[in-house]
Write a protein that holds these residues in place. Structure first.
Motif, PDB file in Angstrom:
ATOM      1  N   THR A 115      -7.908  33.491   3.835  1.00 51.31           N
ATOM      2  CA  THR A 115      -8.988  32.692   4.414  1.00 51.31           C
ATOM      3  C   THR A 115      -9.626  33.425   5.584  1.00 51.31           C
ATOM      4  O   THR A 115     -10.851  33.536   5.677  1.00 51.31           O
ATOM      5  N   TYR A 116      -8.795  33.936   6.485  1.00 50.47           N
ATOM      6  CA  TYR A 116      -9.309  34.635   7.662  1.00 50.47           C
ATOM      7  C   TYR A 116     -10.159  35.840   7.250  1.00 50.47           C
ATOM      8  O   TYR A 116     -11.277  36.022   7.733  1.00 50.47           O
ATOM      9  N   VAL A 117      -9.629  36.662   6.365  1.00 49.41           N
ATOM     10  CA  VAL A 117     -10.328  37.885   5.961  1.00 49.41           C
ATOM     11  C   VAL A 117     -11.649  37.553   5.265  1.00 49.41           C
ATOM     12  O   VAL A 117     -12.669  38.197   5.519  1.00 49.41           O
ATOM     13  N   MET A 118     -11.654  36.547   4.420  1.00 49.37           N
ATOM     14  CA  MET A 118     -12.877  36.193   3.697  1.00 49.37           C
ATOM     15  C   MET A 118     -13.955  35.626   4.632  1.00 49.37           C
ATOM     16  O   MET A 118     -15.140  35.727   4.340  1.00 49.37           O
ATOM     17  N   GLU A 119     -13.538  35.048   5.761  1.00 48.82           N
ATOM     18  CA  GLU A 119     -14.496  34.441   6.686  1.00 48.82           C
ATOM     19  C   GLU A 119     -15.098  35.442   7.676  1.00 48.82           C
ATOM     20  O   GLU A 119     -16.086  35.139   8.327  1.00 48.82           O
ATOM     21  N   GLN A 120     -14.509  36.617   7.803  1.00 48.23           N
ATOM     22  CA  GLN A 120     -14.978  37.582   8.797  1.00 48.23           C
ATOM     23  C   GLN A 120     -16.245  38.291   8.344  1.00 48.23           C
ATOM     24  O   GLN A 120     -16.423  38.600   7.173  1.00 48.23           O
ATOM     25  N   ASN A 121     -17.108  38.556   9.316  1.00 47.92           N
ATOM     26  CA  ASN A 121     -18.353  39.273   9.053  1.00 47.92           C
ATOM     27  C   ASN A 121     -18.156  40.716   9.522  1.00 47.92           C
ATOM     28  O   ASN A 121     -18.697  41.134  10.535  1.00 47.92           O
ATOM     29  N   THR A 122     -17.358  41.447   8.772  1.00 49.02           N
ATOM     30  CA  THR A 122     -17.006  42.824   9.114  1.00 49.02           C
ATOM     31  C   THR A 122     -17.895  43.781   8.322  1.00 49.02           C
ATOM     32  O   THR A 122     -18.018  43.634   7.110  1.00 49.02           O
ATOM     33  N   PRO A 123     -18.487  44.753   9.005  1.00 55.19           N
ATOM     34  CA  PRO A 123     -19.335  45.698   8.266  1.00 55.19           C
ATOM     35  C   PRO A 123     -18.531  46.527   7.270  1.00 55.19           C
ATOM     36  O   PRO A 123     -17.371  46.851   7.505  1.00 55.19           O
TER      37      PRO A 123
END
Length: 104
Positions: free
Chosen positions: A43-51
């Motif tokens: 959940t955390y990884v999918m929600e992050q806006n990481t380039p």
């Protein structure tokens, strides 16, 4: 006697239904090469806006990413980091940069 047997059967049925609701039975292990992630990690990884980083190599489970690829930590969960490579979210071991799972 018949009433006692029916009452006992009814009680066993009710108890087993209640017991079954609180028990988890794993009958199918995770496929080879995949890891069952804690839900909060995914959940955390999918929600992050990481380039996303462009990477020429193949991203496969078990591969080790070069140290030049920035790995982000997952707060409050040890042993899991992530990065985004070629628009794909990748779960890695933070210390070794070994790919644990590629999220689809």
């Amino acid at each position: 006697m018949r009433k006692t047997m029916l009452a006992t059967a009814a009680m066993l049925t009710i108890c087993s239904a209640a017991f079954a609701q609180s028990t988890v039975v794993v009958t199918d292990p995770a496929p080879t090469g995949s890891v069952v992630l804690p839900g909060e990690v995914r959940t955390y990884v999918m929600e992050q806006n990481t380039p996303s980083v462009v990477y020429d190599g193949e991203i496969t489970v078990g591969a080790t990413l070069p140290d030049t690829v920035e790995v982000h930590t997952v707060p409050n969960v040890d042993g899991y980091g992530y990065t985004v490579i070629n628009e794909r979210r990748v779960i890695v071991e933070p210390k070794t940069h070994r790919v644990i799972q590629v999220l689809e």
